[in-house]
Design a protein around this motif. Structure first.
Motif, short mmCIF file in Angstrom:
data_model
loop_
_atom_site.label_atom_id
_atom_site.label_comp_id
_atom_site.label_asym_id
_atom_site.label_seq_id
_atom_site.Cartn_x
_atom_site.Cartn_y
_atom_site.Cartn_z
N THR B 12 8.90 -32.16 38.25
CA THR B 12 7.69 -31.61 37.62
C THR B 12 7.84 -31.58 36.11
O THR B 12 6.92 -31.93 35.37
CB THR B 12 7.41 -30.19 38.12
OG1 THR B 12 8.59 -29.43 37.92
CG2 THR B 12 7.00 -30.19 39.56
N ARG B 15 7.39 -34.95 34.59
CA ARG B 15 6.01 -35.39 34.53
C ARG B 15 5.31 -34.76 33.30
O ARG B 15 4.57 -35.40 32.59
CB ARG B 15 5.29 -35.01 35.82
CG ARG B 15 4.09 -35.93 36.05
CD ARG B 15 3.42 -35.68 37.37
NE ARG B 15 2.93 -34.33 37.46
CZ ARG B 15 3.06 -33.57 38.53
NH1 ARG B 15 3.71 -34.01 39.59
NH2 ARG B 15 2.57 -32.36 38.56
N ARG B 16 5.63 -33.52 33.04
CA ARG B 16 5.01 -32.84 31.90
C ARG B 16 5.48 -33.43 30.59
O ARG B 16 4.72 -33.61 29.65
CB ARG B 16 5.33 -31.35 31.95
CG ARG B 16 4.07 -30.52 31.83
CD ARG B 16 4.34 -29.07 31.62
NE ARG B 16 3.45 -28.60 30.58
CZ ARG B 16 3.41 -27.36 30.18
NH1 ARG B 16 4.23 -26.48 30.70
NH2 ARG B 16 2.59 -26.99 29.26
N ASP B 18 6.48 -36.38 30.02
CA ASP B 18 5.99 -37.73 29.77
C ASP B 18 4.59 -37.73 29.16
O ASP B 18 4.18 -38.68 28.50
CB ASP B 18 5.94 -38.52 31.09
CG ASP B 18 7.34 -38.91 31.50
OD1 ASP B 18 8.25 -38.78 30.64
OD2 ASP B 18 7.52 -39.29 32.66
N GLN B 19 3.87 -36.62 29.37
CA GLN B 19 2.49 -36.59 28.88
C GLN B 19 2.48 -36.48 27.36
O GLN B 19 3.40 -35.91 26.77
CB GLN B 19 1.79 -35.34 29.44
CG GLN B 19 1.49 -35.45 30.90
CD GLN B 19 0.96 -34.15 31.45
OE1 GLN B 19 1.11 -33.12 30.81
NE2 GLN B 19 0.38 -34.21 32.61
N PRO B 20 1.44 -37.02 26.73
CA PRO B 20 1.36 -36.82 25.28
C PRO B 20 1.23 -35.32 24.98
O PRO B 20 0.69 -34.56 25.79
CB PRO B 20 0.09 -37.57 24.88
CG PRO B 20 -0.54 -38.08 26.12
CD PRO B 20 0.32 -37.77 27.29
N ARG B 23 -2.05 -33.38 25.50
CA ARG B 23 -2.46 -33.03 26.85
C ARG B 23 -1.53 -31.99 27.45
O ARG B 23 -1.96 -31.14 28.23
CB ARG B 23 -2.51 -34.28 27.72
CG ARG B 23 -3.91 -34.89 27.73
CD ARG B 23 -3.97 -36.12 28.56
NE ARG B 23 -3.68 -35.89 29.96
CZ ARG B 23 -3.45 -36.88 30.82
NH1 ARG B 23 -3.44 -38.14 30.38
NH2 ARG B 23 -3.20 -36.63 32.09
N ARG B 24 -0.27 -32.07 27.04
CA ARG B 24 0.73 -31.17 27.61
C ARG B 24 0.44 -29.73 27.20
O ARG B 24 0.54 -28.80 27.96
CB ARG B 24 2.11 -31.61 27.14
CG ARG B 24 3.21 -30.98 27.93
CD ARG B 24 4.53 -31.72 27.76
NE ARG B 24 4.62 -32.60 26.61
CZ ARG B 24 5.66 -32.57 25.75
NH1 ARG B 24 6.62 -31.70 25.89
NH2 ARG B 24 5.71 -33.42 24.76
N TRP B 26 -2.49 -28.44 25.84
CA TRP B 26 -3.89 -28.25 25.45
C TRP B 26 -4.31 -26.79 25.42
O TRP B 26 -5.12 -26.38 24.59
CB TRP B 26 -4.82 -29.09 26.31
CG TRP B 26 -4.94 -28.63 27.74
CD1 TRP B 26 -4.19 -29.04 28.78
CD2 TRP B 26 -5.87 -27.67 28.25
NE1 TRP B 26 -4.57 -28.39 29.91
CE2 TRP B 26 -5.60 -27.55 29.63
CE3 TRP B 26 -6.89 -26.91 27.68
CZ2 TRP B 26 -6.33 -26.68 30.43
CZ3 TRP B 26 -7.62 -26.05 28.47
CH2 TRP B 26 -7.32 -25.93 29.85
#
Lengths: 412, 317
Positions: B12, B15-16, B18-20, B23-24, B26
């Motif tokens: 998990t 995955r977080r 890896d996000q820009p 978005r991570r 926001w």
């Protein structure tokens, strides 16, 4: 904590949204009713303007907003093209709006249907002949004086006789000299006399020839008026107090000022500052001929959703009914000749010892010459006015000061 | 050194990660967004727009004329800006500097433990701060009117001649300075009092036991102990001193006094915005350029201030 975070996020988001939408404009009235907004300085309209408008236009919903700096607000609204009123009543700096005269409804037909004096209509017309504004009140100049004081100086007290005896600026200077010998003044500020002299000659620093504005700042009219007025001040014949200042009020209540030259709207100032002198004051024609300056004007905005209705309201405010009420409530001098002759309006006034002041200045209002006001006329006028204030104290040579002002303004 | 292999991340988290970033995080960005939105609308946008405005000549209606850097040339060559700067400096020196020094002295006196009715003095001194400045200006006009003022009437009554307050350059500057003094005094007194209240009384007791007089106590205990307050007052006092506008504007009915002697930087700027000073033709471009001029002057002053104050701090430590 877990529950608090989404809550905080939501609140923040809502607050942001709220702030952003609060900046947008809201235009209500989806039910088809004609809603109009009128911007005006409270002092330039009759007291019960709302009632008058509601009676005249029962189908329109008119909101009257009292805006003290209406010209600045209008300029800002025109700049951003948003939040504009439908109808606006404004005072000075009208020529500066001619640059964007297509933003206003052309009121030529309304002007033709009315009977306002020509020179005042001319002030509301842009160089292309578009009637941008209609006059709502005007400022014919008068010589205000105290009958008892003039009698003491050996002059007549009756307005017609005073006008006949003090008919030129030379005769006025003689009177000013005699007054000063008795330690009183018939001149409040040399700049006021200077303004009257320019208005008599229909001069305001710029001229319009074939649609082109030309700079005539250096002119014998201005030169002679400036030097003559400066002499009045430097010889100690003026009180050197500007109207609408505490000094002017003090000079009036201390009975130092017993006369002055000024536009009709100074009637309100006189009545409030010189309350104890009720019955003593009179008004008559200024020496040297009829002079007048513009007062307030009403315009309709072209971008209004109901431009035709706005023009109707503008015509009403620039028409006789509203002018009558304005004169009776606030002494606003009517531009309409029909009102000048109205027996309900041209009444003897207690403050002026029973004189009909409207009648006394009506001839001036009609005879005053047309003055072409350039965009920067008021800027140059203010410089000459301030210079006259300074000259009274500094004792500088008026010729030198005149020359330097002409040089400073030659590039306009 | 054996190379350590990376520990496999929890799925998990990876995955977080890896996000820009936008978005991570926001939620966090949204939470702090009100300030940035407001800053962008009311801070950043006007600043950028001001840069553009200083390259045009515009009366506020109609089409602006592109003039390049002409407005800046005009700023340094026309004399108007320099005259206004001079007026501002003069008024600052004869108003803001004395008021700060006097307030410091008054605060030291007011904080004397033997003083009775301190609250009354504080209220009286602070009262002008909450009085309408327009009303104050009208009172000052009536007081200092050349021929009809109370001050000149009194001066003449005691045999001294009348002073042409409102019609000479120095007279009207002095009246403006008096207005600023009268209005600002209480504000600075309250700030200094707050600073002095935080000084431990034992210091004063020790000083008195050592035989220090009031002047010595002020110089060696009060001022060094409230140095952060002095710094605050010096910086804010300088900035507000260089933004003097309302007093001269209202006192001279928007005309600027004889020979424009109280046309300060802000007064000139607002004049070119077209709302006061009828002797100048409105030009938003030049008004903005004056604003940049004021900005540069204030930056220079702030640098000077911090140099002087830091130097002084080193000297003390």
């Amino acid at each position: 904590m877990r529950a608090a975070r989404p809550l905080a996020t939501t609140v923040a988001a809502l607050a942001t949204l709220g702030l952003v939408t609060a900046c947008g404009s809201t235009t209500g009235g989806g039910d088809g009713a004609v809603e109009l907004t009128l911007w005006a300085r409270g002092a330039s309209l009759p007291d019960d303007v709302q009632t008058l408008l509601d009676e005249e236009f029962p189908d329109y919903e008119i909101t009257v907003q009292d805006i003290p700096d209406v010209e600045d607000k209008l300029r800002a609204a025109l700049r951003s093209r948003s939040g504009l009123p439908d109808v606006v009543v404004m005072g000075g700096s009208l020529p500066s709006f001619f640059e964007v005269s297509d933003q206003f409804v052309d009121l030529s037909d309304e002007a033709a249907a009315g009977d306002a004096v020509d020179w005042a209509l001319e002030l509301g017309r842009d160089p292309e002949g578009r009637q941008v504004a209609l006059p709502t009140d005007i400022g014919p100049w008068g010589f205000f004086y105290r009958a008892d004081a003039l009698e003491e100086l050996g002059y007549p007290a009756e307005p017609e006789e005073v006008a006949a005896e003090v008919d030129t600026w030379d005769a006025y200077r003689e009177l000013a000299q005699q007054a000063a010998d008795e330690d009183v003044y018939v001149c409040d500020h040399a700049g006021q006399n200077y303004q009257a002299m320019l208005a008599q000659d229909g001069y305001a620093y710029f001229a319009l020839e074939d649609g082109q504005e030309s700079n005539v700042v250096d002119s014998p009219v201005s030169h002679d008026a400036f030097v003559g007025s400066a002499a009045l001040a430097q010889d100690g014949l003026c009180a050197n107090t500007e109207p609408y200042t505490p000094e002017f009020n003090a000079a009036l209540t201390q009975e130092k000022i017993v006369g002055f030259v000024g536009p009709a709207w100074e009637d309100g100032l006189l009545k409030s500052a010189g309350e104890q002198q009720a019955g003593d004051w009179r008004v008559t024609a200024v020496p040297g001929g009829a002079a007048a300056t513009g007062g307030s004007f009403v315009s309709a905005l072209a971008e209004s959703d109901h431009a035709d209705a706005a023009a109707e309201v503008a015509a009403f405010l620039g028409g006789p009914t509203s002018q009558k009420a304005g004169y009776l409530d606030k002494g606003l001098f009517p531009p309409s000749t029909q009102v000048h002759a109205d027996p309900d309006v041209a009444l003897p006034q207690d403050y002026y010892g029973g004189q009909d002041t409207l009648g006394a200045l009506a001839a001036t209002a009609v005879d005053a010459p047309v003055v072409y006001q350039g965009t920067e006329s008021s800027v140059v006028a203010a410089q000459f006015f301030v210079a006259l204030s300074d000259l009274a104290a500094s004792g500088d040579d008026p010729e030198t000061v005149y020359r330097s002002l002409v040089d400073a303004n030659s590039g306009r | 050194m054996p190379r350590r292999t990376a520990r496999p991340a929890v799925p998990t988290t990876r995955r977080r990660a890896d996000q820009p970033a936008l978005r991570r995080y926001w939620r966090e960005y949204l939470a702090i967004s009100p300030f940035y939105v407001l800053f962008a609308v009311f801070g950043l946008f006007p600043l950028v727009f001001a840069l553009y405005l200083s390259t045009v000549s515009w009366d506020g209606l109609g089409e602006p004329d592109q003039v390049g850097l002409d407005q800046f040339t005009r700023l340094v060559s026309s004399g108007e800006f320099l005259d206004a700067l001079g007026n501002t400096v003069i008024i600052f020196l004869i108003a803001q500097v004395p008021v700060i020094l006097a307030a410091l002295g008054a605060a030291a006196l007011l904080s004397s433990p033997r003083l009775k009715g301190r609250g009354i003095y504080q209220t009286l001194f602070f009262l002008p701060q909450v009085t309408s400045i327009v009303a104050v200006a009208i009172v000052f006009q009536s007081l200092f009117s050349n021929e009809f003022g109370i001050i000149n009437t009194l001066l003449e009554a005691v045999g001294l001649g009348a002073v042409p307050w409102m019609t000479t350059a120095w007279g009207v500057r002095l009246v403006v300075a008096l207005m600023i003094f009268w209005r600002g005094f209480g504000y600075f007194v309250v700030i200094f009092l707050a600073g002095i209240a935080s000084i431990p009384p034992t210091l004063y007791e020790a000083a008195r036991l050592d035989g220090a007089g009031p002047w010595r106590i002020l110089r060696s205990i009060t001022v060094p102990m409230i140095w952060p307050t002095v710094l605050f007052v010096a910086v804010t006092g300088t900035i507000s001193g260089f933004q003097i506008f309302t007093e001269p504007q209202v006192l001279t009915n928007g005309l600027g006094g004889p020979d424009g002697s109280v046309v300060t930087l802000m007064f000139l700027q607002v004049g070119y915005m077209g709302t006061t000073l009828p002797t100048v033709a409105p030009d938003l471009g030049f008004a903005t350029t004056i604003g940049w001029g004021v900005f540069v002057v204030l930056v220079l002053l702030a640098l000077f201030n911090s140099r002087v104050i830091n130097g002084r701090r080193k000297e003390m430590s």
